[in-house]
Design a protein around this motif. Structure first.
Motif, mmCIF file in Angstrom:
data_model
loop_
_atom_site.group_PDB
_atom_site.id
_atom_site.type_symbol
_atom_site.label_atom_id
_atom_site.label_comp_id
_atom_site.label_asym_id
_atom_site.label_seq_id
_atom_site.Cartn_x
_atom_site.Cartn_y
_atom_site.Cartn_z
ATOM 1 N N HIS A 3 0.683 -1.594 0.131
ATOM 2 C CA HIS A 3 0.150 -0.386 -0.345
ATOM 3 C C HIS A 3 1.018 1.147 -0.106
ATOM 4 N N ARG A 7 0.817 3.997 -2.362
ATOM 5 C CA ARG A 7 0.707 5.996 -2.749
ATOM 6 C C ARG A 7 1.941 6.813 -2.987
ATOM 7 N N THR A 48 -4.638 2.247 1.359
ATOM 8 C CA THR A 48 -4.259 2.015 2.328
ATOM 9 C C THR A 48 -4.508 0.578 3.470
ATOM 10 N N ALA A 57 -7.361 9.248 4.847
ATOM 11 C CA ALA A 57 -6.051 8.699 5.138
ATOM 12 C C ALA A 57 -5.872 9.998 4.558
ATOM 13 N N TYR A 64 2.476 10.331 6.169
ATOM 14 C CA TYR A 64 1.174 9.510 6.058
ATOM 15 C C TYR A 64 0.521 10.116 7.614
ATOM 16 N N ILE A 66 -3.234 8.588 9.622
ATOM 17 C CA ILE A 66 -4.780 8.200 9.401
ATOM 18 C C ILE A 66 -5.632 8.396 10.456
ATOM 19 N N LEU A 92 -0.475 -0.074 9.730
ATOM 20 C CA LEU A 92 -1.536 0.367 8.813
ATOM 21 C C LEU A 92 0.464 1.033 7.947
ATOM 22 N N ALA A 94 1.748 3.876 9.124
ATOM 23 C CA ALA A 94 1.779 5.662 8.756
ATOM 24 C C ALA A 94 2.274 6.189 9.780
#
Ligand SMILES: [Mn+2]
Length: 408
Positions: A3, A7, A48, A57, A64, A66, A92, A94
């Motif tokens: 993911h 991105r 994501t 997101a 990044y 979330i 994730l 993030a």
């Protein structure tokens, strides 16, 4: 990691300083205090891998973030587990995580860096909040960039689509082996319900289990009529496995043996489908399978005396030969009118699903009336041609008759 890669690849196309904001789907009410099962927004999930409701997101090359539901002991007892703010960054990938309740406050800070903002509103409550925060800013659409990416499946996606295809193939095989006259269409559907559930998957769309003339109703989903000995059964059913769809149609005789007129119509559709599949390789126009299938069906119907030489093919074949498939069963791209001039690229997955539908019409030779046939497979475009993900499911007349009579 996959993911994160998606991105970055998206951001690289959007230019320096780009900031993407994307939310998931809202929960849809079914009735009273009952909701439809939640499914994440496909674009959001693609970028994501996160499948909880109430999440947003926000990402740039630098950060990044979330937004999600915080842990809540009482609510989790009623509604189910939540990832929570503390666990989210590690899980994730993030940099930061906040409660969805802090969305407006934190989003104001995040958009303050001056770069271009990319966002598409779905007009749901969360998106309306985002629109309120962004009202002073110029906002660009990001959907077309994401959809171009989704059109070409990466290895991870192809693996999931192959798994989804395999589950659906097995369910169709079971249905062929267990169909007999006297059953109701929903009893055949229950074979799919059970097999999909048993294999951790769901229907990717409302299944069509259409006996006899019901097959001539393209989106027949009542599935509540009895199956009659001399009729064909058309089944269009496919599962969704880890958010990736499969889509298969087979048509077979309820008795286990095709009648001569059924064979004649079926073989035209099969020839059209095989020729259409054979045409698929990189560089070929995405409309080519439809042109090839339509020509074969037209010639075949003229030979049988069903279609006049100058007749309207759309009376018997009124839909396109295929569509893109992926996270959505009717996936983004390639089958819309503007896309017909596009060419196949390795990594695309499309369905090939020609059909012939002969309604109960006085003008038609009675032996062909009420016959509806569609044959559908899922096809991956490869570097040197294509691979049919659903190829292990039989479709030749003799193979269908063998499997239905439990001889293979
Ligand atoms: Mn389809």
């Amino acid at each position: 990691m996959i993911h994160q890669k998606r991105r970055s690849s998206l951001l690289n196309q959007l230019g320096d300083g780009a900031l993407v904001i994307i939310s998931t789907n809202p929960i849809q009410k079914r009735s009273g205090d009952t909701d439809y099962p939640f499914r994440p927004n496909s674009d959001f999930y693609y970028l994501t891998g996160f499948n909880e409701p109430d999440s947003v997101a926000v990402f740039s090359h630098d950060c990044y973030t979330i937004f999600l539901r915080p842990n809540d002991k009482k609510k989790e007892i009623w509604e189910g587990r939540r990832l929570g703010i503390e666990e989210a960054p590690a899980k994730l990938n993030a940099d930061k995580s906040y409660s969805i309740a802090d969305l407006e406050l934190e989003l104001l800070k995040l958009i303050d860096n001056g770069g271009n903002i990319f966002f598409d509103s779905k007009s749901c409550p969360i998106d309306n909040k985002i629109v309120d925060v962004l009202w002073r800013n110029e906002v660009y659409s990001v959907a077309s960039y994401i959809h171009e990416m989704r059109l070409i499946k990466d290895e991870h996606e192809i693996e999931l689509m192959q798994k989804a295809a395999n589950i659906s193939v097995n369910a169709h095989e079971l249905a062929m082996q267990n169909t007999k006259s006297g059953l109701f269409e929903y009893e055949v559907q229950s074979i799919f319900d059970g097999y999909f559930t048993k294999n951790n998957s769901k229907h990717a769309y409302s299944p069509i289990i259409a006996g006899g003339q019901n097959a001539c109703i393209l989106h027949y989903i009542e599935n509540n009529k009895p199956l009659n000995e001399g009729d064909l059964l058309l089944i269009d059913a496919g599962c969704e496995f880890e958010y990736y769809a499969s889509d298969i149609t087979r048509t077979f005789p309820i008795s286990g043996t095709f009648s001569s007129p059924q064979k004649e119509v079926y073989q035209i559709v099969l020839d059209a489908q095989m020729a259409a599949i054979n045409s698929i390789r990189p560089g070929v126009k995405v409309n080519e399978p439809h042109v090839i299938a339509s020509n074969i069906i037209r010639d075949g119907l003229i030979d049988l005396g069903i279609l006049e030489t100058d007749g309207e093919l759309s009376e018997f074949y009124m839909h396109r030969t295929g569509h893109s498939i992926g996270i959505d069963v009717h996936d983004v791209g390639t089958y819309k009118k503007d896309d017909y001039e596009k060419t196949f690229v390795s990594g695309m997955v499309i369905t090939v699903e020609p059909g012939i539908y002969i309604n109960n019409d006085d003008k038609i030779n009675p032996i062909y009336r009420n016959i509806g046939v569609r044959i559908e497979d899922d096809v991956l475009v490869t570097n040197d041609g294509n691979k049919v993900l659903t190829e292990s499911l039989v479709k030749e007349i003799k193979d269908i008759e063998l499997i239905m009579n439990n001889q293979i």
